[in-house]
Design a protein around this motif. Structure first.
Motif, PDB file in Angstrom:
ATOM      1  N   ASN A   1       0.839  -1.188   0.000  1.00 20.92           N
ATOM      2  CA  ASN A   1       0.000   0.000   0.000  1.00 20.92           C
ATOM      3  C   ASN A   1       0.879   1.245   0.000  1.00 20.92           C
ATOM      4  N   SER A   2       0.461   2.249  -0.755  1.00 27.61           N
ATOM      5  CA  SER A   2       1.165   3.531  -0.755  1.00 27.61           C
ATOM      6  C   SER A   2       0.620   4.338   0.417  1.00 27.61           C
ATOM      7  N   PHE A   3       1.459   4.522   1.430  1.00 25.69           N
ATOM      8  CA  PHE A   3       1.017   5.070   2.706  1.00 25.69           C
ATOM      9  C   PHE A   3       1.707   6.396   2.998  1.00 25.69           C
ATOM     10  N   PRO A   4       0.921   7.450   3.294  1.00 29.50           N
ATOM     11  CA  PRO A   4       1.552   8.745   3.605  1.00 29.50           C
ATOM     12  C   PRO A   4       1.914   8.859   5.087  1.00 29.50           C
ATOM     13  N   PHE A   5       3.149   9.199   5.352  1.00 25.77           N
ATOM     14  CA  PHE A   5       3.586   9.501   6.717  1.00 25.77           C
ATOM     15  C   PHE A   5       3.776  11.003   6.796  1.00 25.77           C
ATOM     16  N   LYS A   6       3.279  11.615   7.868  1.00 27.93           N
ATOM     17  CA  LYS A   6       3.488  13.046   8.087  1.00 27.93           C
ATOM     18  C   LYS A   6       4.282  13.184   9.377  1.00 27.93           C
ATOM     19  N   VAL A   7       5.467  13.748   9.261  1.00 21.96           N
ATOM     20  CA  VAL A   7       6.371  13.898  10.397  1.00 21.96           C
ATOM     21  C   VAL A   7       6.419  15.379  10.767  1.00 21.96           C
ATOM     22  N   VAL A   8       6.069  15.691  12.007  1.00 26.19           N
ATOM     23  CA  VAL A   8       6.068  17.074  12.480  1.00 26.19           C
ATOM     24  C   VAL A   8       7.189  17.225  13.501  1.00 26.19           C
ATOM     25  N   GLY A   9       8.055  18.219  13.255  1.00 26.19           N
ATOM     26  CA  GLY A   9       9.172  18.431  14.166  1.00 26.19           C
ATOM     27  C   GLY A   9       9.567  19.883  14.254  1.00 26.19           C
ATOM     28  N   ASN A  10      10.535  20.148  15.108  1.00 26.49           N
ATOM     29  CA  ASN A  10      11.066  21.506  15.229  1.00 26.49           C
ATOM     30  C   ASN A  10      11.578  21.957  13.869  1.00 26.49           C
ATOM     31  N   ALA A  11      11.408  23.236  13.573  1.00 31.64           N
ATOM     32  CA  ALA A  11      11.875  23.780  12.300  1.00 31.64           C
ATOM     33  C   ALA A  11      13.380  23.548  12.170  1.00 31.64           C
ATOM     34  N   CYS A  12      13.757  22.862  11.108  1.00 34.32           N
ATOM     35  CA  CYS A  12      15.161  22.516  10.898  1.00 34.32           C
ATOM     36  C   CYS A  12      15.355  22.195   9.420  1.00 34.32           C
ATOM     37  N   ASP A  13      16.410  22.743   8.835  1.00 30.51           N
ATOM     38  CA  ASP A  13      16.654  22.534   7.405  1.00 30.51           C
ATOM     39  C   ASP A  13      16.947  21.085   7.048  1.00 30.51           C
ATOM     40  N   THR A  14      17.348  20.279   8.022  1.00 26.31           N
ATOM     41  CA  THR A  14      17.724  18.896   7.707  1.00 26.31           C
ATOM     42  C   THR A  14      16.634  17.876   8.043  1.00 26.31           C
ATOM     43  N   LEU A  15      15.475  18.322   8.519  1.00 24.89           N
ATOM     44  CA  LEU A  15      14.432  17.373   8.918  1.00 24.89           C
ATOM     45  C   LEU A  15      14.018  16.472   7.757  1.00 24.89           C
TER      46      LEU A  15
ATOM     47  N   THR B   1       5.794  15.443   4.673  1.00 25.79           N
ATOM     48  CA  THR B   1       4.927  14.359   4.237  1.00 25.79           C
ATOM     49  C   THR B   1       5.666  13.545   3.191  1.00 25.79           C
ATOM     50  N   ILE B   2       5.670  12.230   3.396  1.00 25.78           N
ATOM     51  CA  ILE B   2       6.377  11.336   2.491  1.00 25.78           C
ATOM     52  C   ILE B   2       5.503  10.103   2.267  1.00 25.78           C
ATOM     53  N   ARG B   3       5.342   9.712   1.022  1.00 24.94           N
ATOM     54  CA  ARG B   3       4.510   8.558   0.682  1.00 24.94           C
ATOM     55  C   ARG B   3       5.421   7.356   0.456  1.00 24.94           C
ATOM     56  N   VAL B   4       5.141   6.277   1.196  1.00 25.90           N
ATOM     57  CA  VAL B   4       6.002   5.095   1.188  1.00 25.90           C
ATOM     58  C   VAL B   4       5.166   3.867   0.844  1.00 25.90           C
ATOM     59  N   THR B   5       5.685   3.000  -0.008  1.00 22.20           N
ATOM     60  CA  THR B   5       5.021   1.735  -0.278  1.00 22.20           C
ATOM     61  C   THR B   5       5.382   0.775   0.844  1.00 22.20           C
ATOM     62  N   VAL B   6       4.380   0.457   1.656  1.00 26.41           N
ATOM     63  CA  VAL B   6       4.584  -0.439   2.793  1.00 26.41           C
ATOM     64  C   VAL B   6       4.063  -1.829   2.427  1.00 26.41           C
ATOM     65  N   ILE B   7       4.689  -2.855   3.006  1.00 20.15           N
ATOM     66  CA  ILE B   7       4.356  -4.221   2.607  1.00 20.15           C
ATOM     67  C   ILE B   7       3.680  -5.047   3.703  1.00 20.15           C
ATOM     68  N   SER B   8       3.614  -4.502   4.931  1.00 20.71           N
ATOM     69  CA  SER B   8       2.984  -5.249   6.022  1.00 20.71           C
ATOM     70  C   SER B   8       2.685  -4.313   7.191  1.00 20.71           C
ATOM     71  N   LYS B   9       1.892  -4.815   8.119  1.00 18.74           N
ATOM     72  CA  LYS B   9       1.604  -4.085   9.360  1.00 18.74           C
ATOM     73  C   LYS B   9       2.914  -3.773  10.093  1.00 18.74           C
ATOM     74  N   ASP B  10       3.801  -4.765  10.192  1.00 17.87           N
ATOM     75  CA  ASP B  10       5.081  -4.554  10.877  1.00 17.87           C
ATOM     76  C   ASP B  10       5.904  -3.469  10.201  1.00 17.87           C
ATOM     77  N   HIS B  11       5.865  -3.422   8.884  1.00 15.23           N
ATOM     78  CA  HIS B  11       6.606  -2.412   8.117  1.00 15.23           C
ATOM     79  C   HIS B  11       6.125  -1.006   8.500  1.00 15.23           C
ATOM     80  N   VAL B  12       4.807  -0.827   8.575  1.00 15.82           N
ATOM     81  CA  VAL B  12       4.229   0.468   8.966  1.00 15.82           C
ATOM     82  C   VAL B  12       4.669   0.831  10.388  1.00 15.82           C
TER      83      VAL B  12
END
Length: 88
Positions: free
Chosen positions: A14-28, A60-71
């Motif tokens: 499944n193509s799954f979107p992860f949204k990561v929220v963090g402190n403002a940083c150019d390398t996040l 936000t990054i969309r990742v193809t995940v292959i299992s519950k454990d992968h997510v």
């Protein structure tokens, strides 16, 4: 391990979107991509947004995940990145 029901709610792969929220940083975004590359190698173009006050970045990054454990592994490792506040 996390107690999730991804295996009941999703079909894999499944193509799954992860949204990561963090402190403002150019390398996040680079650090998010590095974690994803470890578990799901590929070409990624993350979308980064800055909060209205500029204190936080969301990646936000969309990742193809292959299992519950992968997510669950991705959620856990993304949350462990320094400065990350939430993974949605």
């Amino acid at each position: 391990m996390l107690e999730t029901k991804f295996d009941e709610l999703m079909e894999f792969p499944n193509s799954f979107p992860f949204k990561v929220v963090g402190n403002a940083c150019d390398t996040l975004a680079d650090r998010v991509v590095a974690v994803v590359q470890k578990h799901a190698p590929g070409d990624y173009i993350p979308l980064t947004k800055t909060s209205s006050k500029g204190s936080y970045h969301s990646v936000t990054i969309r990742v193809t995940v292959i299992s519950k454990d992968h997510v669950e592994i991705l959620y856990t490792e993304l949350a462990a990145i320094e400065g990350v506040k939430r993974v949605l």
